[in-house]
Scaffold this motif. Structure first.
Motif, PDB file in Angstrom:
ATOM      1  N   SER A 180     -16.497 -15.679   3.394  1.00 31.62           N
ATOM      2  CA  SER A 180     -17.432 -14.560   3.365  1.00 31.62           C
ATOM      3  C   SER A 180     -18.837 -15.085   3.126  1.00 31.62           C
ATOM      4  O   SER A 180     -19.066 -15.877   2.208  1.00 31.62           O
ATOM      5  CB  SER A 180     -17.047 -13.583   2.251  1.00 31.62           C
TER       6      SER A 180
ATOM      7  N   GLY B  89     -20.986 -12.873   7.976  1.00 32.22           N
ATOM      8  CA  GLY B  89     -19.775 -12.108   8.181  1.00 32.22           C
ATOM      9  C   GLY B  89     -18.640 -12.534   7.281  1.00 32.22           C
ATOM     10  O   GLY B  89     -18.833 -13.206   6.263  1.00 32.22           O
ATOM     11  N   TRP B  90     -17.453 -12.172   7.717  1.00 32.62           N
ATOM     12  CA  TRP B  90     -16.242 -12.365   6.941  1.00 32.62           C
ATOM     13  C   TRP B  90     -15.118 -12.754   7.892  1.00 32.62           C
ATOM     14  O   TRP B  90     -15.030 -12.233   9.005  1.00 32.62           O
ATOM     15  CB  TRP B  90     -15.941 -11.050   6.229  1.00 32.62           C
TER      16      TRP B  90
ATOM     17  N   ARG C 264      -8.827 -12.573  11.515  1.00 30.94           N
ATOM     18  CA  ARG C 264      -9.484 -11.268  11.597  1.00 30.94           C
ATOM     19  C   ARG C 264     -10.917 -11.504  11.142  1.00 30.94           C
ATOM     20  O   ARG C 264     -11.143 -12.205  10.154  1.00 30.94           O
ATOM     21  CB  ARG C 264      -8.780 -10.275  10.678  1.00 30.94           C
ATOM     22  N   TYR C 265     -11.888 -10.953  11.849  1.00 32.71           N
ATOM     23  CA  TYR C 265     -13.278 -11.225  11.492  1.00 32.71           C
ATOM     24  C   TYR C 265     -14.143  -9.986  11.555  1.00 32.71           C
ATOM     25  O   TYR C 265     -13.810  -9.004  12.218  1.00 32.71           O
ATOM     26  CB  TYR C 265     -13.875 -12.314  12.393  1.00 32.71           C
ATOM     27  N   TRP C 266     -15.244 -10.071  10.854  1.00 36.96           N
ATOM     28  CA  TRP C 266     -16.319  -9.078  10.907  1.00 36.96           C
ATOM     29  C   TRP C 266     -17.598  -9.893  10.939  1.00 36.96           C
ATOM     30  O   TRP C 266     -17.947 -10.544   9.964  1.00 36.96           O
ATOM     31  CB  TRP C 266     -16.276  -8.155   9.705  1.00 36.96           C
TER      32      TRP C 266
ATOM     33  N   THR D  41     -21.513  -9.843  11.011  1.00 34.10           N
ATOM     34  CA  THR D  41     -22.575  -8.898  10.690  1.00 34.10           C
ATOM     35  C   THR D  41     -23.914  -9.397  11.224  1.00 34.10           C
ATOM     36  O   THR D  41     -24.082 -10.594  11.473  1.00 34.10           O
ATOM     37  CB  THR D  41     -22.698  -8.703   9.172  1.00 34.10           C
TER      38      THR D  41
ATOM     39  N   THR E 134     -27.594  -5.323   7.637  1.00 36.06           N
ATOM     40  CA  THR E 134     -26.420  -4.514   7.329  1.00 36.06           C
ATOM     41  C   THR E 134     -26.777  -3.407   6.344  1.00 36.06           C
ATOM     42  O   THR E 134     -26.374  -2.252   6.515  1.00 36.06           O
ATOM     43  CB  THR E 134     -25.282  -5.390   6.769  1.00 36.06           C
TER      44      THR E 134
ATOM     45  N   ASP F 155     -19.707  -6.841  14.809  1.00 33.02           N
ATOM     46  CA  ASP F 155     -18.505  -6.897  15.635  1.00 33.02           C
ATOM     47  C   ASP F 155     -17.289  -7.222  14.769  1.00 33.02           C
ATOM     48  O   ASP F 155     -17.386  -8.008  13.830  1.00 33.02           O
ATOM     49  CB  ASP F 155     -18.642  -8.000  16.695  1.00 33.02           C
ATOM     50  N   THR F 156     -16.150  -6.638  15.133  1.00 36.93           N
ATOM     51  CA  THR F 156     -14.905  -6.977  14.454  1.00 36.93           C
ATOM     52  C   THR F 156     -13.854  -7.284  15.505  1.00 36.93           C
ATOM     53  O   THR F 156     -13.971  -6.881  16.661  1.00 36.93           O
ATOM     54  CB  THR F 156     -14.390  -5.829  13.564  1.00 36.93           C
TER      55      THR F 156
END
Length: 158
Positions: free
Chosen positions: A71, A75-76, A124-126, A128, A134, A152-153
């Motif tokens: 993180s 993003g994550w 799995r991603y997010w 930002t 954000t 985007d995710t």
């Protein structure tokens, strides 16, 4: 980010995050520990340096299913996969850096120091647009009827 592949996006977020969180099962409970990622060229193979005698390594030997999360401002990412002890001494020596010496006794010649290799299955991603953007998008969403653009995710197989 439209011009990047999902795998490139995942890789970038992982590379920009020095410390990951490794989650594994121990005695029927999920345990999480911070780990310094070593040598991330391929998001499908993640290397950590650790001590072979640790509770973490005993738990992983009994149940190798793990999750690794990253993180940061970009993003994550949550990676699911399997972990295993890697006794490749040449790899350990190549990955060893001063930060490892701060947490582990001896050096790469210490037989208790090993590589923990995670073979990733999915991520799995997010992604930002950055922390400030954000926050602005979230504020816009709170004061208007428009849905905020929070990045985007997706899920990608590695």
């Amino acid at each position: 980010m439209a011009d990047k592949t999902e795998t490139e996006t995942v890789t970038e977020i992982m590379q920009d995050t020095r410390i990951a969180v490794l989650t594994y099962a121990e005695d029927g409970r999920l345990m999480s520990v911070p780990m310094g990622t070593q040598d991330l060229d391929d998001p499908g193979t993640i290397h950590f340096l650790t001590e072979a005698h640790s509770d973490k390594m005993q738990a992983i030997a009994a149940n190798p299913q793990v999750n690794v999360t990253y993180s940061g401002d970009g993003g994550w990412v949550s990676v699911s996969g399997t972990a295993a002890r890697n006794d490749d001494r040449a790899l350990l020596e190549r990955l060893w850096d001063p930060s490892a010496g701060a947490f582990m006794e001896g050096g790469p010649d210490n037989p208790d120091n090993v590589v923990l290799t995670v073979s990733a299955e999915t991520a799995r991603y997010w992604a930002t647009p950055g922390s400030v953007a954000t926050v602005v998008q979230m504020a816009k969403g709170l004061v208007s009827d428009t849905k905020p653009d929070l990045g985007d995710t997706g899920t990608v197989s590695l």
